[in-house]
Design a protein around this motif. Structure first.
Motif, PDB file in Angstrom:
ATOM      1  N   SER A 261      75.940   3.092  23.214  1.00  0.00           N
ATOM      2  CA  SER A 261      76.890   3.656  22.234  1.00  0.00           C
ATOM      3  C   SER A 261      78.468   2.862  22.327  1.00  0.00           C
ATOM      4  N   ALA A 262      78.791   2.537  23.358  1.00  0.00           N
ATOM      5  CA  ALA A 262      79.905   1.703  23.484  1.00  0.00           C
ATOM      6  C   ALA A 262      79.777   0.377  22.927  1.00  0.00           C
ATOM      7  N   VAL A 263      78.612  -0.157  22.611  1.00  0.00           N
ATOM      8  CA  VAL A 263      78.406  -1.574  22.095  1.00  0.00           C
ATOM      9  C   VAL A 263      77.811  -1.328  20.505  1.00  0.00           C
ATOM     10  N   PHE A 264      76.895  -0.521  20.416  1.00  0.00           N
ATOM     11  CA  PHE A 264      76.385  -0.331  18.925  1.00  0.00           C
ATOM     12  C   PHE A 264      76.853   0.852  18.502  1.00  0.00           C
TER      13      PHE A 264
ATOM     14  N   GLU B 170      68.564  -6.783  25.483  1.00  0.00           N
ATOM     15  CA  GLU B 170      69.507  -7.344  26.553  1.00  0.00           C
ATOM     16  C   GLU B 170      70.280  -6.307  27.043  1.00  0.00           C
ATOM     17  N   CYS B 171      70.748  -5.160  26.125  1.00  0.00           N
ATOM     18  CA  CYS B 171      71.605  -4.214  26.478  1.00  0.00           C
ATOM     19  C   CYS B 171      70.780  -3.319  27.698  1.00  0.00           C
ATOM     20  N   LEU B 172      69.660  -3.149  27.755  1.00  0.00           N
ATOM     21  CA  LEU B 172      69.175  -2.411  28.983  1.00  0.00           C
ATOM     22  C   LEU B 172      69.068  -3.124  30.121  1.00  0.00           C
ATOM     23  N   ALA B 173      69.112  -4.683  30.135  1.00  0.00           N
ATOM     24  CA  ALA B 173      69.158  -5.411  31.240  1.00  0.00           C
ATOM     25  C   ALA B 173      70.561  -5.378  31.838  1.00  0.00           C
ATOM     26  N   HIS B 174      71.629  -4.738  31.063  1.00  0.00           N
ATOM     27  CA  HIS B 174      72.871  -4.509  31.526  1.00  0.00           C
ATOM     28  C   HIS B 174      73.211  -3.113  31.995  1.00  0.00           C
ATOM     29  N   CYS B 175      72.261  -2.206  31.832  1.00  0.00           N
ATOM     30  CA  CYS B 175      72.470  -0.674  32.083  1.00  0.00           C
ATOM     31  C   CYS B 175      71.553  -0.318  33.220  1.00  0.00           C
ATOM     32  N   PRO B 176      71.903  -0.568  34.523  1.00  0.00           N
ATOM     33  CA  PRO B 176      70.920  -0.085  35.741  1.00  0.00           C
ATOM     34  C   PRO B 176      70.743   1.282  35.740  1.00  0.00           C
TER      35      PRO B 176
ATOM     36  N   ASN C 152      78.070   2.066  15.722  1.00  0.00           N
ATOM     37  CA  ASN C 152      77.698   2.504  14.244  1.00  0.00           C
ATOM     38  C   ASN C 152      76.270   2.547  14.205  1.00  0.00           C
ATOM     39  N   SER C 153      75.406   2.325  15.069  1.00  0.00           N
ATOM     40  CA  SER C 153      73.869   2.379  15.046  1.00  0.00           C
ATOM     41  C   SER C 153      73.522   3.788  15.002  1.00  0.00           C
ATOM     42  N   LEU C 154      72.373   3.885  14.281  1.00  0.00           N
ATOM     43  CA  LEU C 154      71.600   5.296  14.181  1.00  0.00           C
ATOM     44  C   LEU C 154      71.060   5.395  15.681  1.00  0.00           C
ATOM     45  N   PHE C 155      70.635   4.332  16.337  1.00  0.00           N
ATOM     46  CA  PHE C 155      70.016   4.459  17.620  1.00  0.00           C
ATOM     47  C   PHE C 155      70.938   4.453  18.767  1.00  0.00           C
ATOM     48  N   LYS C 156      72.156   4.636  18.599  1.00  0.00           N
ATOM     49  CA  LYS C 156      73.205   4.674  19.774  1.00  0.00           C
ATOM     50  C   LYS C 156      72.848   6.011  20.686  1.00  0.00           C
ATOM     51  N   GLY C 157      72.756   5.585  22.008  1.00  0.00           N
ATOM     52  CA  GLY C 157      72.243   6.464  22.961  1.00  0.00           C
ATOM     53  C   GLY C 157      71.015   6.747  23.048  1.00  0.00           C
ATOM     54  N   CYS C 158      69.997   5.815  22.492  1.00  0.00           N
ATOM     55  CA  CYS C 158      68.684   5.989  22.663  1.00  0.00           C
ATOM     56  C   CYS C 158      67.983   4.910  23.397  1.00  0.00           C
ATOM     57  N   ILE C 159      67.046   5.196  24.020  1.00  0.00           N
ATOM     58  CA  ILE C 159      66.052   4.132  24.460  1.00  0.00           C
ATOM     59  C   ILE C 159      65.051   3.950  23.300  1.00  0.00           C
ATOM     60  N   THR C 160      64.889   2.582  23.198  1.00  0.00           N
ATOM     61  CA  THR C 160      64.349   2.078  21.926  1.00  0.00           C
ATOM     62  C   THR C 160      62.884   1.425  22.341  1.00  0.00           C
ATOM     63  N   LEU C 161      62.105   1.416  21.277  1.00  0.00           N
ATOM     64  CA  LEU C 161      60.605   1.071  21.532  1.00  0.00           C
ATOM     65  C   LEU C 161      60.104   0.446  20.290  1.00  0.00           C
ATOM     66  N   PRO C 162      59.692  -0.856  20.070  1.00  0.00           N
ATOM     67  CA  PRO C 162      59.205  -1.252  18.874  1.00  0.00           C
ATOM     68  C   PRO C 162      57.948  -0.830  18.643  1.00  0.00           C
ATOM     69  N   LEU C 163      57.399  -0.188  17.433  1.00  0.00           N
ATOM     70  CA  LEU C 163      56.102   0.210  17.163  1.00  0.00           C
ATOM     71  C   LEU C 163      55.305  -0.927  16.370  1.00  0.00           C
ATOM     72  N   ALA C 164      55.615  -1.373  15.448  1.00  0.00           N
ATOM     73  CA  ALA C 164      55.052  -2.348  14.382  1.00  0.00           C
ATOM     74  C   ALA C 164      56.094  -3.379  14.005  1.00  0.00           C
TER      75      ALA C 164
ATOM     76  N   MET D 215      78.497  -9.049  24.290  1.00  0.00           N
ATOM     77  CA  MET D 215      77.610  -8.614  22.769  1.00  0.00           C
ATOM     78  C   MET D 215      78.555  -7.921  21.755  1.00  0.00           C
ATOM     79  N   LYS D 216      78.408  -8.346  20.643  1.00  0.00           N
ATOM     80  CA  LYS D 216      79.354  -7.841  19.571  1.00  0.00           C
ATOM     81  C   LYS D 216      78.994  -6.422  19.007  1.00  0.00           C
ATOM     82  N   ASN D 217      79.710  -5.756  18.479  1.00  0.00           N
ATOM     83  CA  ASN D 217      79.253  -4.370  18.063  1.00  0.00           C
ATOM     84  C   ASN D 217      78.473  -4.681  16.986  1.00  0.00           C
ATOM     85  N   LEU D 218      77.252  -3.957  16.535  1.00  0.00           N
ATOM     86  CA  LEU D 218      76.394  -4.174  15.559  1.00  0.00           C
ATOM     87  C   LEU D 218      76.151  -2.925  14.888  1.00  0.00           C
TER      88      LEU D 218
END
Length: 245
Positions: free
Chosen positions: A72-75, A39-45, A77-89, A1-4
């Motif tokens: 953090s290593a992949v994303f 996809e990132c979570l799938a590679h982070c056991p 520059n993201s505000l969410f780096k180091g976060c578990i994410t959950l879409p709300l709406a 995955m590229k850095n986003l």
């Protein structure tokens, strides 16, 4: 995955005082990031194990609710780096995204600031008479898996008038909150005043442990949690809705 990089112009970071040394983030992001984080979570056991064993969310729910992880290593520059994410709406090609940072933060003294988006609360099932207050959307999912379907999490000030008004519209007459030796994480006097104006009863359930990391709870903790919840509700003439189906 590229850095986003996630655009942060419309981002609103906030902290949850009920969660020690953690940081929660909320932002509008392009919908493509939901798939990237999954996809990132799938590679982070290690993170997946944390979700299952610590937070108490099973693997089926990880895919059902599109839960992801922003490494953090992949994303970088993201505000969410180091976060578990959950879409709300989902809105057109963007998504309202919640992030729970599980590692150390660069700055733990972030001001609390939040503006409600569509609803001031997050819940999975239609709330009825009794609504149980959780600390985060991920806790709502975890408790839902254990049969407590009438749970919700709020965004912004705890049990504010906006939250109480939304709960009233959803048919709630009793709001359950949990206390411990540390007390509660919100102004109970202010919340009681607002709830009384809306005809809603606040029901306190005191526990010797915090209602988080429920994946680590043993049988005794679950039994004590359920017993005290049932007892507190019975004292005000209500029933534990886990047994009403």
């Amino acid at each position: 995955m590229k850095n986003l990089s996630v655009p942060i112009e419309h981002s609103i970071p906030f902290t949850n005082p009920a969660m020690e040394n953690s940081r929660s983030v909320f932002s509008h992001v392009p919908i493509i990031f939901v798939a990237e984080y999954c996809e990132c979570l799938a590679h982070c056991p290690r993170i997946k194990t944390y979700l299952v064993k610590t937070l108490g969310i099973d693997e089926l729910s990880l895919s059902t609710y599109n839960i992801g992880y922003c490494d953090s290593a992949v994303f970088e520059n993201s505000l969410f780096k180091g976060c578990i994410t959950l879409p709300l709406a989902y809105i057109d090609n963007t998504v309202e995204l919640f992030g729970l940072k599980i590692g150390p933060t660069e700055n733990r003294n972030i001001d609390f600031a939040f503006n409600p988006f569509y609803q001031p609360i997050f819940t999975l099932d239609a709330l009825d008479n009794v609504a149980i207050k959780c600390d985060s959307p991920l806790d709502v999912i975890a408790f839902n898996e254990h049969g407590y379907k009438n749970t919700f999490c709020e965004f912004g000030s705890s049990l504010s008038e906006t939250t109480i008004d939304e709960l009233k519209q959803l048919g709630t007459s009793t709001v359950v909150y949990f206390s411990s030796v540390l007390g509660v994480s919100f102004d109970i006097a202010e919340a009681s005043y607002i709830a009384q104006r809306y005809g809603i009863t606040l029901c306190e359930v005191n526990l010797p442990f915090l209602t988080r990391h429920i994946g680590e709870w043993d049988t005794f903790q679950w039994q004590l949690f359920d017993k005290r919840l049932t007892c507190a509700l019975s004292h005000i003439g209500m029933r534990n809705e886990r047994y009403q189906a």
